[in-house]
Design a protein around this motif. Structure first.
Motif, PDB file in Angstrom:
ATOM      1  N   ARG A  15      24.709  39.707  21.468  1.00  0.00           N
ATOM      2  CA  ARG A  15      23.508  40.454  21.834  1.00  0.00           C
ATOM      3  C   ARG A  15      23.753  41.955  21.710  1.00  0.00           C
ATOM      4  N   ALA A  16      24.922  42.398  22.180  1.00  0.00           N
ATOM      5  CA  ALA A  16      25.248  43.826  22.074  1.00  0.00           C
ATOM      6  C   ALA A  16      25.435  44.252  20.624  1.00  0.00           C
ATOM      7  N   ALA A  17      25.896  43.329  19.773  1.00  0.00           N
ATOM      8  CA  ALA A  17      26.112  43.642  18.358  1.00  0.00           C
ATOM      9  C   ALA A  17      24.847  43.507  17.534  1.00  0.00           C
ATOM     10  N   GLY A  18      23.772  43.018  18.146  1.00  0.00           N
ATOM     11  CA  GLY A  18      22.523  42.858  17.412  1.00  0.00           C
ATOM     12  C   GLY A  18      22.517  41.674  16.466  1.00  0.00           C
ATOM     13  N   VAL A  19      23.305  40.663  16.784  1.00  0.00           N
ATOM     14  CA  VAL A  19      23.420  39.478  15.926  1.00  0.00           C
ATOM     15  C   VAL A  19      22.672  38.318  16.562  1.00  0.00           C
ATOM     16  N   LYS A  20      21.848  37.671  15.767  1.00  0.00           N
ATOM     17  CA  LYS A  20      21.129  36.485  16.210  1.00  0.00           C
ATOM     18  C   LYS A  20      21.633  35.299  15.402  1.00  0.00           C
ATOM     19  N   ALA A  21      22.353  34.405  16.076  1.00  0.00           N
ATOM     20  CA  ALA A  21      22.902  33.228  15.411  1.00  0.00           C
ATOM     21  C   ALA A  21      22.944  32.079  16.407  1.00  0.00           C
ATOM     22  N   PRO A  22      22.460  30.898  16.005  1.00  0.00           N
ATOM     23  CA  PRO A  22      22.481  29.755  16.926  1.00  0.00           C
ATOM     24  C   PRO A  22      23.899  29.217  17.116  1.00  0.00           C
ATOM     25  N   PHE A  23      24.155  28.618  18.262  1.00  0.00           N
ATOM     26  CA  PHE A  23      25.436  27.976  18.537  1.00  0.00           C
ATOM     27  C   PHE A  23      25.349  26.543  18.019  1.00  0.00           C
ATOM     28  N   THR A  24      26.067  26.256  16.956  1.00  0.00           N
ATOM     29  CA  THR A  24      25.986  24.963  16.291  1.00  0.00           C
ATOM     30  C   THR A  24      27.224  24.136  16.606  1.00  0.00           C
ATOM     31  N   PRO A  25      27.075  22.954  17.245  1.00  0.00           N
ATOM     32  CA  PRO A  25      28.240  22.085  17.446  1.00  0.00           C
ATOM     33  C   PRO A  25      28.816  21.670  16.097  1.00  0.00           C
ATOM     34  N   ALA A  26      30.131  21.753  15.976  1.00  0.00           N
ATOM     35  CA  ALA A  26      30.787  21.463  14.696  1.00  0.00           C
ATOM     36  C   ALA A  26      31.929  20.489  14.922  1.00  0.00           C
ATOM     37  N   ALA A  27      31.982  19.473  14.069  1.00  0.00           N
ATOM     38  CA  ALA A  27      33.045  18.472  14.128  1.00  0.00           C
ATOM     39  C   ALA A  27      33.952  18.642  12.926  1.00  0.00           C
ATOM     40  N   PRO A  28      35.259  18.656  13.129  1.00  0.00           N
ATOM     41  CA  PRO A  28      36.184  18.814  11.999  1.00  0.00           C
ATOM     42  C   PRO A  28      35.991  17.708  10.965  1.00  0.00           C
ATOM     43  N   GLY A  29      35.988  18.073   9.702  1.00  0.00           N
ATOM     44  CA  GLY A  29      35.863  17.108   8.626  1.00  0.00           C
ATOM     45  C   GLY A  29      34.468  16.561   8.416  1.00  0.00           C
ATOM     46  N   SER A  30      33.484  17.085   9.152  1.00  0.00           N
ATOM     47  CA  SER A  30      32.114  16.593   9.002  1.00  0.00           C
ATOM     48  C   SER A  30      31.514  17.066   7.686  1.00  0.00           C
ATOM     49  N   ARG A  31      30.463  16.368   7.255  1.00  0.00           N
ATOM     50  CA  ARG A  31      29.812  16.719   6.000  1.00  0.00           C
ATOM     51  C   ARG A  31      29.227  18.120   6.064  1.00  0.00           C
ATOM     52  N   GLU A  32      28.729  18.535   7.228  1.00  0.00           N
ATOM     53  CA  GLU A  32      28.154  19.876   7.361  1.00  0.00           C
ATOM     54  C   GLU A  32      29.212  20.960   7.139  1.00  0.00           C
ATOM     55  N   ILE A  33      30.393  20.763   7.709  1.00  0.00           N
ATOM     56  CA  ILE A  33      31.461  21.749   7.551  1.00  0.00           C
ATOM     57  C   ILE A  33      31.952  21.786   6.112  1.00  0.00           C
ATOM     58  N   LEU A  34      32.140  20.629   5.499  1.00  0.00           N
ATOM     59  CA  LEU A  34      32.625  20.597   4.113  1.00  0.00           C
ATOM     60  C   LEU A  34      31.617  21.224   3.166  1.00  0.00           C
ATOM     61  N   ASP A  35      30.322  21.005   3.422  1.00  0.00           N
ATOM     62  CA  ASP A  35      29.299  21.648   2.590  1.00  0.00           C
ATOM     63  C   ASP A  35      29.310  23.158   2.796  1.00  0.00           C
ATOM     64  N   PHE A  36      29.550  23.565   4.031  1.00  0.00           N
ATOM     65  CA  PHE A  36      29.596  25.001   4.316  1.00  0.00           C
ATOM     66  C   PHE A  36      30.776  25.654   3.597  1.00  0.00           C
ATOM     67  N   VAL A  37      31.925  24.991   3.603  1.00  0.00           N
ATOM     68  CA  VAL A  37      33.119  25.541   2.958  1.00  0.00           C
ATOM     69  C   VAL A  37      32.941  25.586   1.449  1.00  0.00           C
ATOM     70  N   GLY A  38      32.290  24.585   0.894  1.00  0.00           N
ATOM     71  CA  GLY A  38      32.091  24.554  -0.554  1.00  0.00           C
ATOM     72  C   GLY A  38      33.340  24.098  -1.284  1.00  0.00           C
ATOM     73  N   GLU A  39      33.606  24.713  -2.443  1.00  0.00           N
ATOM     74  CA  GLU A  39      34.750  24.313  -3.249  1.00  0.00           C
ATOM     75  C   GLU A  39      36.040  24.558  -2.493  1.00  0.00           C
ATOM     76  N   GLN A  40      36.885  23.519  -2.469  1.00  0.00           N
ATOM     77  CA  GLN A  40      38.165  23.639  -1.783  1.00  0.00           C
ATOM     78  C   GLN A  40      39.277  23.925  -2.788  1.00  0.00           C
ATOM     79  N   ALA A  41      40.217  24.746  -2.368  1.00  0.00           N
ATOM     80  CA  ALA A  41      41.351  25.083  -3.220  1.00  0.00           C
ATOM     81  C   ALA A  41      42.364  23.951  -3.205  1.00  0.00           C
ATOM     82  N   GLU A  42      43.125  23.878  -4.255  1.00  0.00           N
ATOM     83  CA  GLU A  42      44.168  22.858  -4.345  1.00  0.00           C
ATOM     84  C   GLU A  42      45.286  23.189  -3.365  1.00  0.00           C
ATOM     85  N   ALA A  43      45.760  22.154  -2.676  1.00  0.00           N
ATOM     86  CA  ALA A  43      46.835  22.351  -1.707  1.00  0.00           C
ATOM     87  C   ALA A  43      48.116  22.782  -2.421  1.00  0.00           C
TER      88      ALA A  43
END
Length: 556
Positions: free
Chosen positions: A370-398
């Motif tokens: 609020r002090a920084a003037g940022v409006k962003a919802p708090f989104t529950p995130a599960a590791p390895g979920s489809r939402e997170i992988l889509d957000f990350v996009g292309e993954q680099a080779e290990a």
């Protein structure tokens, strides 16, 4: 469309900017350049990445090149050794000072001016050498600069333009008293420029004391206003889930900067990610300057894609094409959030900012945003979920951690190869070369009479043991190596009536039957080392028993 030329920037500077692919001025530059080039004192406020550095670098170089009686009209001054600094830029951190120099130096070089950077944490010898050679512009951190001033290494009595960058951060770090002492040594009436993301926290005191009728220009409110930056808040259910989320977010193909609150956490996280196949380097205050430069170079070149840093990298670290900033640990206050986030979406590029939050941190982070003037919802995130992988996009080779370790080892300075001629160094080289243990590289000629000034007998020298045995490391006629001493059970009984070891050296002999007393046989010194004991009284009184006497009492 406004151009640099239309703002009064000299052709040499515009050409230098064009060579850096900078052809159009940013809003902060459009607003401030007319006043700064005219010599007015200016207060400039803009968010990180808004172009503040060029906004003061251009007038600094232009006005210094055009001023001075010794100027020949082409920006070239008198002999370099007689140069004294005429331009001063103060920055709160060495990372920021180095970044400023990378921007100022090409422009200064185009007009025949010299720059140097001064900061602590490194030897001052190189900085002294640069100052002695003559410089026009000094870019410095306040602490080291004041040290050099006290030592008489640098004088600021010819400074005509002073710049304070990130003045609010200098106030946060407690540098304002040092800054005041430094500015007090510069001539009154010089041009003063102050640029910062915010103009608070004691900065107004500097303005009132050192600036004359300053013109204020502001292009951004002290809140998040970069339209090309997206903000997201991911809510992890616990610490274990947060660790897995960090690994997922760091696995993308693009560059990303992860911010932690402590130096230990940054170092540990970089090691964990590297062990998980995601090469990462750390940046924090415990690193030497060489290590900082090396890690930043690897990240800038793309050799590694992940930089784990503390707030030391929140200001002054500019790396192109950073697509994601992750607040692993939420910052303590909103200004730190803005500066951290400013490592992405720089100069009009797009970028994303993610804040990872645990349930117990939710209320504090809400106040922060609020002090920084940022409006962003708090989104529950599960590791390895489809939402997170889509957000990350292309993954680099290990990357195999062993391969990464091999690359690091290859870059490390190689040990050995010294040129010492000392006996110890030569023995070490002999052992590394596979020679016999204890046999020096100069086996011949080093153990004879010529090398032993303390003995008239060659057998008493280094090359031949006093008891006639083969030297250590050499084989006898029977094939056995000469050893220092025989096995304990094979030692012959010592005959105390026999001549002393070596044939002439004096010995202690016990006369008390095993108590801690003994008598020194002064006559035994006769002839030892060519000397004489004549006229010297015999020593008497309790003496410590010699080692042979003690061994005899113990039945050895």
């Amino acid at each position: 469309m406004t151009s640099f030329s239309s703002l009064g920037v000299p052709a040499a500077i515009t050409s230098a900017l064009a060579s850096l692919d900078i052809t159009e001025p940013f809003p902060i530059q459009v607003k401030t350049l007319p006043d700064t080039l005219a010599g007015r004192d200016v207060l400039g406020r803009g968010q990180t990445g808004s172009g503040k550095t060029l906004a003061f670098a251009i007038p600094l170089v232009t006005r210094l090149a055009a001023s001075g009686e010794e100027n020949d009209g082409a920006g070239r001054r008198r002999a370099s050794g007689t140069r004294k600094p005429r331009g001063l830029v103060l920055a709160p951190t060495r990372e920021l000072a180095t970044q400023i120099d990378r921007t100022v130096a090409p422009l200064a070089e185009a007009l025949g001016l010299r720059t140097t950077v001064i900061y602590g944490g490194v030897s001052q010898a190189r900085q002294e050498k640069a100052l002695a050679a003559g410089v026009d512009i000094v870019i410095a951190c306040p602490g080291r600069l004041e040290d050099l001033m006290k030592q008489g290494v640098v004088s600021l009595n010819e400074v005509s333009i002073s710049v304070l960058d990130e003045a609010d951060h200098m106030a946060d770090l407690g540098f304002l008293p040092v800054v005041r002492r430094i500015l007090d040594t510069t001539p009154a009436g010089g041009q003063r420029l102050l640029f910062s993301a915010t103009l608070d926290n004691g900065v107004d005191k500097l303005v009132n004391r050192y600036m004359q009728k300053p013109v204020t220009h502001s292009v951004d409110a002290p809140q998040a206003a970069v339209t090309t930056m997206e903000h997201h808040v991911f809510l992890a259910k616990d610490k274990d889930a947060k660790k897995l989320l960090i690994n997922d977010l760091a696995s993308g193909a693009g560059k990303r900067v992860l911010f932690t609150r402590t130096k230990h956490a940054a170092k540990k996280l970089a090691k964990v990610l590297t062990a998980n196949g995601i090469p990462a380097v750390d940046l924090h205050g415990n690193l030497s300057q060489n290590a900082r430069d090396r890690n930043l170079a690897e990240f800038s070149s793309g050799e590694v894609r992940v930089l784990v840093a503390t707030d030391v990298a929140a200001r002054g670290v500019h790396v192109d094409e950073v697509e994601l900033v992750i607040h692993v640990d939420p910052p303590a206050e909103h200004k730190a959030y803005l500066h951290r986030s400013g490592r992405t979406a720089r100069a009009g590029a797009e970028g994303t900012v993610v804040t990872l939050v645990l349930p117990e941190e939710r209320s504090e982070v809400q106040k922060l945003l609020r002090a920084a003037g940022v409006k962003a919802p708090f989104t529950p995130a599960a590791p390895g979920s489809r939402e997170i992988l889509d957000f990350v996009g292309e993954q680099a080779e290990a990357v195999d951690p062993a391969s990464r370790a091999a690359v690091q080892a290859a870059k490390a300075p190689q040990q050995g190869g010294g040129k010492s001629t000392g006996a110890n160094a030569q023995r070490k080289r002999a052992r590394r070369g596979g020679q016999g243990a204890g046999q020096g590289p100069k086996a011949s000629g080093q153990g004879g009479e010529a090398s032993q000034g303390k003995s008239a007998s060659g057998d008493a020298g280094r090359g031949r043991r006093r008891d006639g045995a083969a030297p250590r490391g050499e084989r006898t006629a029977s094939g056995a190596r000469g050893d220092r001493t025989p096995a304990r059970g094979d030692r012959p009984a010592r005959d105390r009536s026999a001549a002393p070891r070596g044939g002439s050296a004096p010995v202690w002999s016990s006369t008390t039957g095993g108590t801690s007393g003994g008598a020194y046989d002064a006559g035994a010194r006769s002839g030892a080392r060519g000397g004489s004991a004549a006229g010297r009284p015999a020593r008497s009184g309790p003496r410590r028993a010699s080692a042979p006497a003690s061994n005899a009492r113990r039945g050895r």
